[in-house]
Design a protein around this motif. Structure first.
Motif, PDB file in Angstrom:
ATOM      1  N   TYR A  66     -17.890  -3.959   0.488  1.00 47.02           N
ATOM      2  CA  TYR A  66     -16.741  -4.637   1.085  1.00 47.02           C
ATOM      3  C   TYR A  66     -16.770  -4.364   2.577  1.00 47.02           C
ATOM      4  O   TYR A  66     -17.383  -3.393   3.024  1.00 47.02           O
ATOM      5  N   THR A  67     -16.135  -5.224   3.342  1.00 47.67           N
ATOM      6  CA  THR A  67     -16.104  -5.016   4.790  1.00 47.67           C
ATOM      7  C   THR A  67     -14.810  -4.382   5.243  1.00 47.67           C
ATOM      8  O   THR A  67     -14.778  -3.682   6.256  1.00 47.67           O
ATOM      9  N   LYS A  68     -13.748  -4.631   4.492  1.00 44.35           N
ATOM     10  CA  LYS A  68     -12.438  -4.136   4.897  1.00 44.35           C
ATOM     11  C   LYS A  68     -11.507  -4.162   3.689  1.00 44.35           C
ATOM     12  O   LYS A  68     -11.672  -4.960   2.781  1.00 44.35           O
ATOM     13  N   ALA A  69     -10.522  -3.284   3.710  1.00 46.16           N
ATOM     14  CA  ALA A  69      -9.456  -3.294   2.705  1.00 46.16           C
ATOM     15  C   ALA A  69      -8.134  -3.104   3.436  1.00 46.16           C
ATOM     16  O   ALA A  69      -8.049  -2.314   4.380  1.00 46.16           O
ATOM     17  N   THR A  70      -7.125  -3.849   3.025  1.00 41.73           N
ATOM     18  CA  THR A  70      -5.784  -3.694   3.596  1.00 41.73           C
ATOM     19  C   THR A  70      -4.789  -3.580   2.461  1.00 41.73           C
ATOM     20  O   THR A  70      -4.988  -4.144   1.383  1.00 41.73           O
ATOM     21  N   VAL A  71      -3.725  -2.857   2.710  1.00 45.03           N
ATOM     22  CA  VAL A  71      -2.679  -2.738   1.696  1.00 45.03           C
ATOM     23  C   VAL A  71      -1.325  -2.836   2.378  1.00 45.03           C
ATOM     24  O   VAL A  71      -1.107  -2.249   3.428  1.00 45.03           O
ATOM     25  N   ASP A  72      -0.456  -3.638   1.800  1.00 42.07           N
ATOM     26  CA  ASP A  72       0.939  -3.734   2.212  1.00 42.07           C
ATOM     27  C   ASP A  72       1.776  -3.126   1.102  1.00 42.07           C
ATOM     28  O   ASP A  72       1.581  -3.444  -0.072  1.00 42.07           O
ATOM     29  N   VAL A  73       2.701  -2.251   1.479  1.00 47.27           N
ATOM     30  CA  VAL A  73       3.531  -1.553   0.501  1.00 47.27           C
ATOM     31  C   VAL A  73       4.996  -1.789   0.850  1.00 47.27           C
ATOM     32  O   VAL A  73       5.383  -1.688   2.007  1.00 47.27           O
ATOM     33  N   HIS A  74       5.771  -2.108  -0.185  1.00 48.70           N
ATOM     34  CA  HIS A  74       7.197  -2.370   0.000  1.00 48.70           C
ATOM     35  C   HIS A  74       7.991  -1.547  -1.006  1.00 48.70           C
ATOM     36  O   HIS A  74       7.563  -1.357  -2.137  1.00 48.70           O
ATOM     37  N   THR A  75       9.145  -1.094  -0.570  1.00 51.40           N
ATOM     38  CA  THR A  75      10.053  -0.384  -1.462  1.00 51.40           C
ATOM     39  C   THR A  75      11.471  -0.546  -0.949  1.00 51.40           C
ATOM     40  O   THR A  75      11.688  -0.982   0.172  1.00 51.40           O
ATOM     41  N   LYS A  76      12.417  -0.196  -1.790  1.00 46.16           N
ATOM     42  CA  LYS A  76      13.820  -0.190  -1.391  1.00 46.16           C
ATOM     43  C   LYS A  76      14.391   1.187  -1.631  1.00 46.16           C
ATOM     44  O   LYS A  76      14.068   1.845  -2.612  1.00 46.16           O
ATOM     45  N   ARG A  77      15.260   1.569  -0.721  1.00 48.49           N
ATOM     46  CA  ARG A  77      15.934   2.858  -0.837  1.00 48.49           C
ATOM     47  C   ARG A  77      17.273   2.640  -1.522  1.00 48.49           C
ATOM     48  O   ARG A  77      18.058   1.788  -1.127  1.00 48.49           O
ATOM     49  N   LEU A  78      17.512   3.416  -2.548  1.00 49.38           N
ATOM     50  CA  LEU A  78      18.811   3.412  -3.208  1.00 49.38           C
ATOM     51  C   LEU A  78      19.661   4.517  -2.592  1.00 49.38           C
ATOM     52  O   LEU A  78      19.142   5.499  -2.066  1.00 49.38           O
ATOM     53  N   GLU A  79      20.955   4.386  -2.697  1.00 48.63           N
ATOM     54  CA  GLU A  79      21.858   5.298  -1.988  1.00 48.63           C
ATOM     55  C   GLU A  79      22.341   6.509  -2.780  1.00 48.63           C
ATOM     56  O   GLU A  79      22.510   7.564  -2.217  1.00 48.63           O
ATOM     57  N   ASN A  80      22.619   6.343  -4.071  1.00 46.88           N
ATOM     58  CA  ASN A  80      23.310   7.429  -4.758  1.00 46.88           C
ATOM     59  C   ASN A  80      22.613   7.809  -6.053  1.00 46.88           C
ATOM     60  O   ASN A  80      22.837   7.143  -7.053  1.00 46.88           O
ATOM     61  N   PRO A  81      21.804   8.835  -6.119  1.00 48.12           N
ATOM     62  CA  PRO A  81      21.381   9.667  -4.992  1.00 48.12           C
ATOM     63  C   PRO A  81      20.316   8.942  -4.170  1.00 48.12           C
ATOM     64  O   PRO A  81      19.645   8.031  -4.680  1.00 48.12           O
ATOM     65  N   PRO A  82      20.112   9.330  -2.922  1.00 52.64           N
ATOM     66  CA  PRO A  82      19.118   8.681  -2.082  1.00 52.64           C
ATOM     67  C   PRO A  82      17.721   8.844  -2.686  1.00 52.64           C
ATOM     68  O   PRO A  82      17.296   9.964  -2.983  1.00 52.64           O
ATOM     69  N   ARG A  83      17.044   7.713  -2.897  1.00 45.14           N
ATOM     70  CA  ARG A  83      15.707   7.754  -3.497  1.00 45.14           C
ATOM     71  C   ARG A  83      15.038   6.394  -3.357  1.00 45.14           C
ATOM     72  O   ARG A  83      15.701   5.396  -3.103  1.00 45.14           O
ATOM     73  N   LEU A  84      13.741   6.388  -3.558  1.00 47.56           N
ATOM     74  CA  LEU A  84      12.993   5.145  -3.628  1.00 47.56           C
ATOM     75  C   LEU A  84      12.868   4.790  -5.095  1.00 47.56           C
ATOM     76  O   LEU A  84      12.469   5.619  -5.911  1.00 47.56           O
ATOM     77  N   ASP A  85      13.225   3.556  -5.423  1.00 48.56           N
ATOM     78  CA  ASP A  85      13.305   3.180  -6.829  1.00 48.56           C
ATOM     79  C   ASP A  85      12.072   2.451  -7.336  1.00 48.56           C
ATOM     80  O   ASP A  85      11.628   2.677  -8.437  1.00 48.56           O
ATOM     81  N   HIS A  86      11.521   1.574  -6.562  1.00 48.71           N
ATOM     82  CA  HIS A  86      10.416   0.736  -7.015  1.00 48.71           C
ATOM     83  C   HIS A  86       9.474   0.499  -5.844  1.00 48.71           C
ATOM     84  O   HIS A  86       9.911   0.144  -4.757  1.00 48.71           O
ATOM     85  N   ILE A  87       8.191   0.710  -6.078  1.00 44.92           N
ATOM     86  CA  ILE A  87       7.176   0.481  -5.050  1.00 44.92           C
ATOM     87  C   ILE A  87       6.300  -0.670  -5.502  1.00 44.92           C
ATOM     88  O   ILE A  87       5.872  -0.727  -6.664  1.00 44.92           O
ATOM     89  N   HIS A  88       6.056  -1.596  -4.585  1.00 51.30           N
ATOM     90  CA  HIS A  88       5.148  -2.718  -4.864  1.00 51.30           C
ATOM     91  C   HIS A  88       4.074  -2.749  -3.783  1.00 51.30           C
ATOM     92  O   HIS A  88       4.378  -2.631  -2.601  1.00 51.30           O
ATOM     93  N   TYR A  89       2.819  -2.903  -4.215  1.00 52.76           N
ATOM     94  CA  TYR A  89       1.715  -2.977  -3.262  1.00 52.76           C
ATOM     95  C   TYR A  89       0.928  -4.269  -3.448  1.00 52.76           C
ATOM     96  O   TYR A  89       0.857  -4.820  -4.541  1.00 52.76           O
ATOM     97  N   ASP A  90       0.358  -4.746  -2.347  1.00 49.95           N
ATOM     98  CA  ASP A  90      -0.588  -5.856  -2.347  1.00 49.95           C
ATOM     99  C   ASP A  90      -1.831  -5.366  -1.619  1.00 49.95           C
ATOM    100  O   ASP A  90      -1.803  -5.151  -0.409  1.00 49.95           O
ATOM    101  N   LEU A  91      -2.889  -5.154  -2.379  1.00 55.47           N
ATOM    102  CA  LEU A  91      -4.149  -4.649  -1.848  1.00 55.47           C
ATOM    103  C   LEU A  91      -5.123  -5.817  -1.741  1.00 55.47           C
ATOM    104  O   LEU A  91      -5.304  -6.566  -2.710  1.00 55.47           O
ATOM    105  N   LYS A  92      -5.725  -5.971  -0.570  1.00 56.69           N
ATOM    106  CA  LYS A  92      -6.721  -7.018  -0.350  1.00 56.69           C
ATOM    107  C   LYS A  92      -8.057  -6.365  -0.051  1.00 56.69           C
ATOM    108  O   LYS A  92      -8.149  -5.490   0.809  1.00 56.69           O
ATOM    109  N   ILE A  93      -9.078  -6.811  -0.771  1.00 54.23           N
ATOM    110  CA  ILE A  93     -10.442  -6.329  -0.566  1.00 54.23           C
ATOM    111  C   ILE A  93     -11.243  -7.479   0.027  1.00 54.23           C
ATOM    112  O   ILE A  93     -11.362  -8.544  -0.587  1.00 54.23           O
TER     113      ILE A  93
END
Length: 132
Positions: A66-93
């Motif tokens: 491969y010549t390059k790989a990129t990844v975009d990662v997204h998540t949302k922060r929940l408030e009570n208690p403060p935490r990250l609930d769900h992570i989604h990634y898009d990896l391109k090769i």
């Protein structure tokens, strides 16, 4: 295998991580909230780094190029208690190699990634891998 880092901050100033020979500044003040990464973004950076390291690792084991790989990662922060609930990634090769098996690569990344496996114990992870 063990890991160790150091970090420091001063009152009313931002902070810094010392990892091996690298220094990484991060924001702890309101004045740099739009400039420096915050702790949640550093966490997602570690998640991304784990994925990209495993792309390199498995390119050797699965014998694809491969010549390059990129990844975009997204998540949302929940408030009570403060935490990250769900992570989604898009990896391109970026590859023209016909030996690249995306399903097997994704399976290997999800099974053998240290950070990936640590994170999945506390929140859901979904993602896609695409050949570009």
């Amino acid at each position: 295998m063990e890991y160790q880092i150091s970090a420091n901050s001063r009152a009313n100033q931002d902070a810094e991580l010392q990892i091996k020979e690298a220094n990484i500044n991060f924001g702890t003040t309101a004045g740099t909230a739009n400039i420096l990464p915050n702790p949640a973004e550093l966490f997602l950076g570690a998640f991304s780094a784990c994925m990209l390291k495993n792309v390199e690792r498995f390119s050797k084991m699965m014998k694809f190029s491969y010549t390059k790989a990129t990844v975009d990662v997204h998540t949302k922060r929940l408030e009570n208690p403060p935490r990250l609930d769900h992570i989604h990634y898009d990896l391109k090769i970026y590859s023209t190699d016909k030996k690249l098996n995306l399903d097997l690569l994704q399976k290997n990344i999800e099974k053998h990634g240290t950070i990936y496996n640590t994170v999945k114990l506390s929140c859901t992870i979904t993602g896609t891998i695409k050949k570009v």
